[in-house]
Design a protein around this motif. Structure first.
Motif, mmCIF file in Angstrom:
data_model
loop_
_atom_site.group_PDB
_atom_site.id
_atom_site.type_symbol
_atom_site.label_atom_id
_atom_site.label_comp_id
_atom_site.label_asym_id
_atom_site.label_seq_id
_atom_site.Cartn_x
_atom_site.Cartn_y
_atom_site.Cartn_z
ATOM 1 N N SER A 115 -4.247 9.612 -7.621
ATOM 2 C CA SER A 115 -3.901 9.600 -6.452
ATOM 3 C C SER A 115 -4.001 8.367 -6.074
ATOM 4 C CB SER A 115 -6.184 10.198 -6.121
ATOM 5 O OG SER A 115 -7.003 9.523 -7.015
ATOM 6 N N PRO A 116 -4.222 7.703 -5.011
ATOM 7 C CA PRO A 116 -3.362 6.105 -5.382
ATOM 8 C C PRO A 116 -4.778 5.811 -5.094
ATOM 9 C CG PRO A 116 -2.619 8.079 -3.309
ATOM 10 C CD PRO A 116 -3.412 8.401 -4.086
ATOM 11 N N GLN A 117 -4.797 4.260 -5.903
ATOM 12 C CA GLN A 117 -5.725 3.031 -5.667
ATOM 13 C C GLN A 117 -6.197 2.834 -4.692
ATOM 14 O OE1 GLN A 117 -4.666 0.483 -8.818
ATOM 15 N NE2 GLN A 117 -4.705 1.478 -10.236
ATOM 16 N N ARG A 118 -7.504 2.198 -3.964
ATOM 17 C CA ARG A 118 -7.375 1.678 -2.519
ATOM 18 C C ARG A 118 -8.215 0.325 -2.843
ATOM 19 N NH1 ARG A 118 -8.238 4.979 2.123
ATOM 20 N NH2 ARG A 118 -8.021 6.893 1.052
ATOM 21 N N ASN A 137 2.469 2.062 -3.689
ATOM 22 C CA ASN A 137 1.189 2.218 -4.487
ATOM 23 C C ASN A 137 0.976 3.854 -4.201
ATOM 24 O OD1 ASN A 137 0.511 0.095 -5.768
ATOM 25 N ND2 ASN A 137 -0.339 -0.958 -4.510
ATOM 26 N N TYR A 138 1.013 4.028 -3.200
ATOM 27 C CA TYR A 138 0.881 5.419 -2.953
ATOM 28 C C TYR A 138 1.700 6.655 -3.250
ATOM 29 C CZ TYR A 138 0.987 9.776 0.186
ATOM 30 O OH TYR A 138 1.323 11.197 0.647
ATOM 31 N N VAL A 139 3.964 5.711 -2.760
ATOM 32 C CA VAL A 139 4.687 6.301 -3.404
ATOM 33 C C VAL A 139 4.439 6.637 -4.614
ATOM 34 C CG1 VAL A 139 6.950 6.659 -3.653
ATOM 35 C CG2 VAL A 139 5.923 6.175 -1.052
ATOM 36 N N ALA A 164 0.397 -1.153 -0.337
ATOM 37 C CA ALA A 164 -0.202 -0.374 -0.054
ATOM 38 C C ALA A 164 0.838 0.964 0.061
ATOM 39 C CB ALA A 164 -0.993 0.159 1.278
ATOM 40 N N LYS A 165 1.821 1.235 0.814
ATOM 41 C CA LYS A 165 2.694 2.898 0.726
ATOM 42 C C LYS A 165 3.286 2.330 -0.683
ATOM 43 C CE LYS A 165 6.513 4.297 3.566
ATOM 44 N NZ LYS A 165 7.540 4.057 4.994
ATOM 45 N N ALA A 172 2.226 6.288 -7.441
ATOM 46 C CA ALA A 172 0.541 7.835 -7.403
ATOM 47 C C ALA A 172 1.327 9.266 -6.959
ATOM 48 C CB ALA A 172 -0.280 7.150 -6.619
ATOM 49 N N LYS A 173 2.103 9.567 -6.067
ATOM 50 C CA LYS A 173 2.300 10.678 -5.280
ATOM 51 C C LYS A 173 3.022 10.750 -6.846
ATOM 52 C CE LYS A 173 4.001 13.060 -1.635
ATOM 53 N NZ LYS A 173 4.284 13.295 -0.049
#
Length: 68
Positions: free
Chosen positions: A65-68, A55-57, A52-53, A59-60
């Motif tokens: 925006s990050p996928q959920r 994917n967040y990085v 998850a981290k 996307a940033k």
């Protein structure tokens, strides 16, 4: 949270004292992130958290925006 199917992600788990460090690296961009958790937590939980981290990085960096 899982990795996108078209991405290769390298995972590493390393014991550091009373903690477990999980590292994930995206093979295409060489982006690397880490999380640390207690030894009594499952590897699966650390894997979900580090992915998850990552994917967040990613996307940033891409400006989305990050996928959920």
């Amino acid at each position: 949270m899982t990795k996108p199917p078209d991405r290769e992600v390298l995972l590493e788990f390393q014991r550091v004292g009373t903690y477990m460090k999980a590292t994930a690296m995206d093979a295409a961009t060489l982006t690397e992130v880490s999380v640390v958790g207690p030894l009594n937590h499952s590897q699966e939980m650390l894997k979900r958290t580090v992915l998850a981290k990552l994917n967040y990085v990613l996307a940033k960096k891409a400006g989305t925006s990050p996928q959920r």
